[in-house]
Design a protein around this motif. Structure first.
Motif, PDB file in Angstrom:
ATOM      1  N   ASP A 187     -12.235  12.369 -12.547  1.00 27.68           N
ATOM      2  CA  ASP A 187     -11.777  12.384 -13.942  1.00 27.68           C
ATOM      3  C   ASP A 187     -12.321  13.595 -14.687  1.00 27.68           C
ATOM      4  O   ASP A 187     -11.651  14.152 -15.567  1.00 27.68           O
ATOM      5  CB  ASP A 187     -12.211  11.100 -14.662  1.00 27.68           C
ATOM      6  N   VAL A 194      -9.991  16.589 -14.549  1.00 25.98           N
ATOM      7  CA  VAL A 194      -8.633  16.473 -15.080  1.00 25.98           C
ATOM      8  C   VAL A 194      -8.685  16.497 -16.594  1.00 25.98           C
ATOM      9  O   VAL A 194      -9.451  15.744 -17.213  1.00 25.98           O
ATOM     10  CB  VAL A 194      -7.963  15.173 -14.573  1.00 25.98           C
ATOM     11  N   ASP A 227      -0.230  14.494 -14.756  1.00 23.14           N
ATOM     12  CA  ASP A 227      -1.430  15.136 -14.209  1.00 23.14           C
ATOM     13  C   ASP A 227      -1.161  15.887 -12.914  1.00 23.14           C
ATOM     14  O   ASP A 227      -2.107  16.229 -12.198  1.00 23.14           O
ATOM     15  CB  ASP A 227      -2.513  14.076 -13.949  1.00 23.14           C
ATOM     16  N   ASP A 265      -3.199  19.168 -12.322  1.00 23.33           N
ATOM     17  CA  ASP A 265      -4.630  18.895 -12.180  1.00 23.33           C
ATOM     18  C   ASP A 265      -4.914  18.134 -10.896  1.00 23.33           C
ATOM     19  O   ASP A 265      -5.933  18.368 -10.230  1.00 23.33           O
ATOM     20  CB  ASP A 265      -5.147  18.098 -13.380  1.00 23.33           C
ATOM     21  N   ASP A 266      -4.020  17.194 -10.536  1.00 21.15           N
ATOM     22  CA  ASP A 266      -4.216  16.418  -9.313  1.00 21.15           C
ATOM     23  C   ASP A 266      -4.169  17.309  -8.074  1.00 21.15           C
ATOM     24  O   ASP A 266      -4.922  17.102  -7.114  1.00 21.15           O
ATOM     25  CB  ASP A 266      -3.144  15.324  -9.194  1.00 21.15           C
TER      26      ASP A 266
END
Length: 298
Positions: A83, A86, A199, A202-203
């Motif tokens: 987390d 992200v 996301d 970012d993922d």
């Protein structure tokens, strides 16, 4: 310049605010999507011509809030390092260091105890269904590390209420319960894949797996198929429960809403993905209204 009104979380005592954010109390879409399958099932299991039991409705609502809170806490304990990488999640209480992981675990345990205390009031079958769901809730955060299909696992967990609603209202699990469960499963698979598109960049950098990354540019047409199958299965469950004609009219409206939602969704736009995800609550509201009216209007 006008100031925004304080949120529910801002009105809480300061020590409680991080836990309220951990529980996502400021984001009710999540617990509503968890709640709809239980409400759907309860209505389908209600005798023809009767109104659903309001007490059960309220108990399921409270249960959905606390169990979603437990799920969020477990997820955040597992994922706090991810987390932090992200943009959308880096300020979550555990990722930011505001709450320690052990405190998150303690919070999840408390929520689970409350949830089990609620379902213990509704009968033995429902209680054991709830107990059976706990290992699945604990395993979910691991799925994004080992499979491209964590949304499938979420669909399995998130729609447990479709069986619990029948167990609470009818004290049995007819074939309609499993068909409703399957219909809601494909609905979850659809909306959570849309959610994952927020996301996706970012993922990729963090190495987080998702159906959004797996499906890529083919996602929209596949989600249309999943959503169509979801609507068909929910209609079949209603037919098995001898719903009135108003139910099918309402499901047609729900299908139109879903079609517009998916037509307007832009996969490459995070804001559009969030809006499309949130619009699924309107789909749930329409289906719920269709079921209630289809049950009481013969």
């Amino acid at each position: 310049m006008s100031l925004s009104p304080p949120s529910l979380i801002d009105s809480l005592p300061v020590p409680l605010r991080p836990y309220a954010r951990l529980a996502r109390l400021d984001k009710p879409v999540g617990f509503m999507l968890l709640l709809y399958p239980a409400w759907f099932a309860q209505v389908l299991a209600t005798p023809a011509g009767a109104w659903p039991d309001v007490t059960l409705f309220i108990l399921f609502y409270i249960g959905a809030v606390v169990m979603r809170a437990a799920g969020c806490a477990i997820n955040d304990v597992f994922d706090y390092k991810l987390d932090a990488q992200v943009e959308r999640t880096r300020m979550r209480p555990i990722a930011s260091g505001e709450i320690k992981p052990w405190q998150g675990i303690a919070f999840a345990i408390i929520c689970c105890v409350i949830g089990l205390a609620i379902v213990s009031q509704m009968g033995g079958l429902l209680f054991w269904l709830a107990v059976a769901s706990l290992p699945l809730i604990a395993l979910y955060p691991l799925m994004k590390r080992i499979t491209w299909w964590p949304q499938v696992f979420l669909g399995i967990i998130f729609n447990w209420g479709a069986m619990m609603g029948f167990a609470a209202q009818a004290h049995e699990l007819p074939i309609a319960a499993f068909i409703l469960y399957a219909g809601c499963f494909f609905w979850t698979l659809s909306y959570d894949t849309i959610y994952a598109f927020q996301d996706i960049r970012d993922d990729e950098m963090a190495g987080i797996k998702s159906t959004a990354r797996r499906l890529g540019n083919n996602a929209k047409i596949i989600i249309i198929g999943w959503s169509t199958l979801s609507i068909i299965l929910i209609c079949v469950a209603g037919m098995l429960c001898q719903m009135g004609f108003v139910f099918y009219m309402g499901m047609a409206i729900a299908a139109i809403h879903m079609g517009i939602l998916l037509k307007n969704w832009r996969m490459d736009d995070s804001a559009s993905s969030l809006a499309a995800f949130q619009a699924n609550t309107m789909f749930g509201d329409i289906v719920l209204a269709a079921m209630i009216l289809g049950r009481v209007i013969l």
